[in-house]
Enzyme design. Structure first.
Site, PDB file in Angstrom:
ATOM      1  N   LYS A 198       0.862  -1.190   0.000  1.00 14.55           N
ATOM      2  CA  LYS A 198       0.000   0.000   0.000  1.00 14.55           C
ATOM      3  C   LYS A 198       0.894   1.234   0.000  1.00 14.55           C
ATOM      4  O   LYS A 198       1.735   1.402   0.882  1.00 14.55           O
ATOM      5  CB  LYS A 198      -0.925  -0.001   1.229  1.00 14.55           C
ATOM      6  CG  LYS A 198      -1.728   1.310   1.384  1.00 14.55           C
ATOM      7  CD  LYS A 198      -2.765   1.247   2.504  1.00 14.55           C
ATOM      8  CE  LYS A 198      -3.384   2.618   2.779  1.00 14.55           C
ATOM      9  NZ  LYS A 198      -4.372   2.617   3.876  1.00 14.55           N
ATOM     10  N   LYS A 209     -10.403  12.818   7.802  1.00 10.95           N
ATOM     11  CA  LYS A 209     -10.023  12.376   9.153  1.00 10.95           C
ATOM     12  C   LYS A 209     -10.026  13.570  10.098  1.00 10.95           C
ATOM     13  O   LYS A 209     -10.048  14.721   9.662  1.00 10.95           O
ATOM     14  CB  LYS A 209      -8.592  11.791   9.109  1.00 10.95           C
ATOM     15  CG  LYS A 209      -8.464  10.440   8.435  1.00 10.95           C
ATOM     16  CD  LYS A 209      -7.013   9.949   8.520  1.00 10.95           C
ATOM     17  CE  LYS A 209      -6.806   8.634   7.804  1.00 10.95           C
ATOM     18  NZ  LYS A 209      -7.514   7.499   8.423  1.00 10.95           N
ATOM     19  N   ARG A 233      -7.699  -0.160   0.300  1.00 10.56           N
ATOM     20  CA  ARG A 233      -8.246  -1.344  -0.367  1.00 10.56           C
ATOM     21  C   ARG A 233      -8.603  -1.051  -1.821  1.00 10.56           C
ATOM     22  O   ARG A 233      -8.557  -1.934  -2.665  1.00 10.56           O
ATOM     23  CB  ARG A 233      -9.451  -1.867   0.423  1.00 10.56           C
ATOM     24  CG  ARG A 233     -10.583  -0.890   0.539  1.00 10.56           C
ATOM     25  CD  ARG A 233     -11.586  -1.271   1.616  1.00 10.56           C
ATOM     26  NE  ARG A 233     -11.117  -0.927   2.968  1.00 10.56           N
ATOM     27  CZ  ARG A 233     -11.821  -1.149   4.074  1.00 10.56           C
ATOM     28  NH1 ARG A 233     -13.016  -1.718   4.018  1.00 10.56           N
ATOM     29  NH2 ARG A 233     -11.333  -0.803   5.251  1.00 10.56           N
ATOM     30  N   ASP A 267       1.333   6.051   5.764  1.00  8.59           N
ATOM     31  CA  ASP A 267       0.392   5.173   5.072  1.00  8.59           C
ATOM     32  C   ASP A 267       1.016   4.540   3.809  1.00  8.59           C
ATOM     33  O   ASP A 267       0.337   3.843   3.065  1.00  8.59           O
ATOM     34  CB  ASP A 267      -0.882   5.958   4.724  1.00  8.59           C
ATOM     35  CG  ASP A 267      -2.138   5.095   4.829  1.00  8.59           C
ATOM     36  OD1 ASP A 267      -2.069   4.026   5.463  1.00  8.59           O
ATOM     37  OD2 ASP A 267      -3.171   5.490   4.259  1.00  8.59           O
ATOM     38  N   GLU A 316      -9.442   3.929   1.508  1.00  6.18           N
ATOM     39  CA  GLU A 316      -8.841   4.085   0.181  1.00  6.18           C
ATOM     40  C   GLU A 316      -7.783   3.028  -0.131  1.00  6.18           C
ATOM     41  O   GLU A 316      -7.566   2.706  -1.298  1.00  6.18           O
ATOM     42  CB  GLU A 316      -8.227   5.494   0.048  1.00  6.18           C
ATOM     43  CG  GLU A 316      -6.807   5.661   0.624  1.00  6.18           C
ATOM     44  CD  GLU A 316      -6.703   5.413   2.119  1.00  6.18           C
ATOM     45  OE1 GLU A 316      -7.729   5.501   2.816  1.00  6.18           O
ATOM     46  OE2 GLU A 316      -5.592   5.111   2.596  1.00  6.18           O
ATOM     47  N   ASP A 335      -2.566  10.112   3.779  1.00  9.42           N
ATOM     48  CA  ASP A 335      -3.983   9.764   3.856  1.00  9.42           C
ATOM     49  C   ASP A 335      -4.724  10.786   4.709  1.00  9.42           C
ATOM     50  O   ASP A 335      -4.709  10.708   5.944  1.00  9.42           O
ATOM     51  CB  ASP A 335      -4.130   8.352   4.454  1.00  9.42           C
ATOM     52  CG  ASP A 335      -5.589   7.905   4.504  1.00  9.42           C
ATOM     53  OD1 ASP A 335      -6.454   8.608   3.942  1.00  9.42           O
ATOM     54  OD2 ASP A 335      -5.857   6.836   5.108  1.00  9.42           O
ATOM     55  N   ASP A 353     -12.228   7.283   3.042  1.00 10.28           N
ATOM     56  CA  ASP A 353     -11.079   6.992   3.908  1.00 10.28           C
ATOM     57  C   ASP A 353     -10.694   5.509   3.855  1.00 10.28           C
ATOM     58  O   ASP A 353      -9.646   5.118   4.335  1.00 10.28           O
ATOM     59  CB  ASP A 353     -11.392   7.423   5.347  1.00 10.28           C
ATOM     60  CG  ASP A 353     -10.142   7.538   6.201  1.00 10.28           C
ATOM     61  OD1 ASP A 353      -9.031   7.502   5.629  1.00 10.28           O
ATOM     62  OD2 ASP A 353     -10.271   7.662   7.436  1.00 10.28           O
TER      63      ASP A 353
HETATM   64  N1  BES Z   1      -4.674   4.402   6.615  1.00 10.23           N
HETATM   65  C1  BES Z   1      -5.858   4.108   7.329  1.00 10.23           C
HETATM   66  C2  BES Z   1      -5.678   3.024   8.376  1.00 10.23           C
HETATM   67  C3  BES Z   1      -4.819   3.407   9.552  1.00 10.23           C
HETATM   68  C4  BES Z   1      -5.417   3.901  10.694  1.00 10.23           C
HETATM   69  C5  BES Z   1      -3.482   3.207   9.529  1.00 10.23           C
HETATM   70  C6  BES Z   1      -4.645   4.210  11.790  1.00 10.23           C
HETATM   71  C7  BES Z   1      -2.706   3.516  10.628  1.00 10.23           C
HETATM   72  C8  BES Z   1      -3.290   4.008  11.753  1.00 10.23           C
HETATM   73  C9  BES Z   1      -6.961   3.618   6.363  1.00 10.23           C
HETATM   74  O1  BES Z   1      -6.895   4.138   5.093  1.00 10.23           O
HETATM   75  C10 BES Z   1      -8.267   4.023   6.956  1.00 10.23           C
HETATM   76  O2  BES Z   1      -8.474   5.178   7.115  1.00 10.23           O
HETATM   77  N2  BES Z   1      -9.108   3.032   7.268  1.00 10.23           N
HETATM   78  C11 BES Z   1     -10.377   3.281   7.857  1.00 10.23           C
HETATM   79  C12 BES Z   1     -11.383   2.366   7.195  1.00 10.23           C
HETATM   80  C13 BES Z   1     -12.808   2.675   7.536  1.00 10.23           C
HETATM   81  C14 BES Z   1     -13.213   4.007   6.957  1.00 10.23           C
HETATM   82  C15 BES Z   1     -13.687   1.582   6.983  1.00 10.23           C
HETATM   83  C16 BES Z   1     -10.289   2.979   9.349  1.00 10.23           C
HETATM   84  O3  BES Z   1      -9.631   2.021   9.726  1.00 10.23           O
HETATM   85  O4  BES Z   1     -10.870   3.739  10.114  1.00 10.23           O
HETATM   86 ZN    ZN Z   2      -4.957   4.716   4.456  1.00 12.84          ZN
HETATM   87 ZN    ZN Z   3      -7.857   6.032   4.915  1.00 14.34          ZN
END
Ligand code: BES
Ligand code: ZN
Ligand code: ZN
Length: 504
Positions: free
Chosen positions: A266, A278, A352, A289, A350, A271, A348
């Site tokens: 990834k 966020k 995946r 990220d 993103e 992000d 968010d």
């Molecule tokens: N990059 C984040 C995941 C992340 C969160 C990495 C905290 C490191 C620390 C990812 O892109 C994300 O924002 N995921 C969301 C998914 C949700 C919106 C379904 C999450 O985990 O909140």
């Molecule tokens: Zn992310």
């Molecule tokens: Zn994200």
């Protein structure tokens, strides 16, 4: 730093620091006898007195030292705890890191000798080398420092391992592998720690291209070509940013190989969450990220330096997730390269979306194994903290091999399920699936389930490193910032697949 083996008895070794390791509860007396170190009587007495008075137990992290004057050829003699003998395979890495923190960067210590009781076991030397080098890491690129401080911090010139029974060839092989793996882990850390304003998708692509050599080839797919190839899911993420996306493809092709792996990292260089933005706190460290991408590049670098006989296709769908005017809106529908349509209910989620196209792309070549590595979900941090990464897969054998490789590398993985029921939460009213499941319900598994839709007929494992890729503490082999998590596991996994001569 030069790595050397010295087989002479410890009493004859000269150096600025000589470290002698003692196992927990074995007793210093016994430890010194076992190694047949033939220290002068008065030195032995002094050590004895010191360890009794200081209640030295030999736990990992414990240290005692004295200056033997003209009784020994070394300037400073250190006794270091190695922890329990049975655990030494894992604690040695931490012990070595902590020794490096104390003795690794002082101007007056040019030659440091370690008697870590390896007893002919080259794997211990490999692990200790890794630990020592990683323990010396810090990211200072943007710190203005005085010349004085600069001068004081100087890595040792010679790191000498003392072992009377070690085979020279095995030593060279192991210490070299340890060094390469540690240096490539630091390479990953440097990429992660670099701020997102400088570590853009273009910069990542440039760095990937700089890894090219006679065994590594690099292809960068630009936005227009990616569009022609049908990478609609990936490009949907990039649309809100001024930074052009780069689809990076690296191929490591050694003259001989007995395994073909694909790795997808990834590579979201920042992000923000996109329009599903966020919080301020939530995006503070989101330059990391792209830690999966950094690990992917580092693994290619390590394999090519060690000339491991496995073939690897590595891809990174690199872009930035920003809320610019062109950004994908919640409710928008994207079409991935495998033809599936995705309703973006949360911009968010993103990672995946970018991995969907990366996985579709690599699966076309039917590798023996596909591994993706990604800072994918906050939910994995909730489940496993910063202790272990989540692993999800369609193949149990692959899971066991990766967990075993992680053990060798000192990285923990814990398997999370991909039950069919999790697919329910990804049902969309308007498209084949949506990108985010119900909040607060098995977030890591539903993300894994989403990825599974883009994997076709190959053994695949998904590594969620959101919790382990970053640390706020200087501890053991880790320093504040990017950890380079996954580099060691993937290296050990592929070394094993290549039947590369490792001693453990
Ligand atoms: N990059 C984040 C995941 C992340 C969160 C990495 C905290 C490191 C620390 C990812 O892109 C994300 O924002 N995921 C969301 C998914 C949700 C919106 C379904 C999450 O985990 O909140
Ligand atoms: Zn992310
Ligand atoms: Zn994200």
């Amino acid at each position: 730093m030069e790595l050397k083996l010295d087989r002479s008895p410890i009493s004859q070794v000269s150096g600025h620091v000589v470290v002698y390791g003692v196992f927990q509860d074995e007793g210093v007396d016994k430890a010194l006898q076992e190694a047949n170190v033939a220290l002068p009587e008065d030195v032995l007495n002094q050590l004895q007195e010191l360890t009794v008075f200081e209640k030295f137990k030999g736990k990992s992290g414990e240290i005692l030292s004295f200056y033997p004057g003209d009784r020994l050829p070394c300037r400073r003699f250190v006794i270091a705890g190695l922890g329990k003998r049975d655990d030494v395979g894992t604690t040695i890495r931490k012990t070595a890191s902590n020794l490096a923190r104390q003795f690794g960067c002082k101007e007056q210590y040019r030659r440091v000798c370690l008697a870590l009781r390896s007893n002919g076991d080259a794997a211990l030397v490999q692990t200790a080398t890794e630990g020592w080098i990683l323990g010396s890491y810090s990211f200072m690129v943007y710190k203005t420092r005085s010349e004085e401080a600069e001068k004081e911090k100087k890595p040792v010139a010679e790191l000498v391992f003392l072992d009377e029974t070690m085979d020279e060839h095995e030593f060279n092989q192991a210490s070299h592998a340890g060094k390469v793996i540690a240096e490539c882990t630091m390479f990953a850390r440097d990429l992660i720690n670099e701020p997102a304003c400088s570590m853009t998708p273009s910069r990542l692509a440039q760095i990937a291209a700089s890894l090219s050599n006679d065994r590594v080839s690099c292809r960068i797919i630009e936005e227009d070509e990616a569009a022609r190839l049908g990478m609609g899911s990936f490009l949907g993420v990039s649309r809100g940013s001024h930074q052009p996306p780069k689809f990076i493809e690296l191929r490591y092709q050694p003259p001989e190989s007995n395994f073909f792996a694909a790795i997808a990292g990834k590579g979201i260089t920042f992000d923000s969450g996109g329009l599903s933005i966020k919080t301020a706190q939530g995006m503070e460290t989101m330059k990391y990220d792209m830690a999966g991408a950094a690990a992917t590049l580092a693994v290619i670098k390590a394999l090519s330096e060690l000339q491991v006989p496995v073939r690897v296709l590595a891809v990174i769908a690199a872009c930035e997730n920003m809320p610019g005017g062109g950004a994908t809106r919640p409710g928008d529908i994207l079409t991935a390269m495998n033809g599936k349509t995705i309703e973006v209910n949360n911009t968010d989620a993103e990672g995946r979306l970018t991995l969907a196209d990366a996985l579709s792309w690599v699966c076309k070549e039917k590798p023996d194994a596909v591994i993706d590595i990604a800072t994918l979900t906050g939910a994995v941090v909730t489940a496993l903290g910063k202790v272990a990464a989540g692993i999800m897969s369609n193949n149990d054998e692959l899971v066991s091999s990766i967990i075993a490789a992680g053990k060798k590398g000192g990285e923990k993985f814990w398997q999370l399920p991909l039950f069919d029921e999790y697919k329910e939460s990804l049902k969309s009213d308007f498209a084949d699936l949506k990108n985010a499941g119900s909040r607060g319900e098995a977030g890591s598994s539903s993300a894994g389930m989403f990825l599974k839709e883009f994997v076709d007929g190959v053994p695949w494992a998904h590594l969620d490193i959101a919790g382990t890729a970053w640390t706020e503490k200087d501890k053991d082999e880790y320093s504040k910032g990017g950890t380079g998590f996954g580099v060691r596991t993937l290296c050990y996994y592929l070394l094993e697949k290549g039947k590369y001569e490792v001693t453990r």
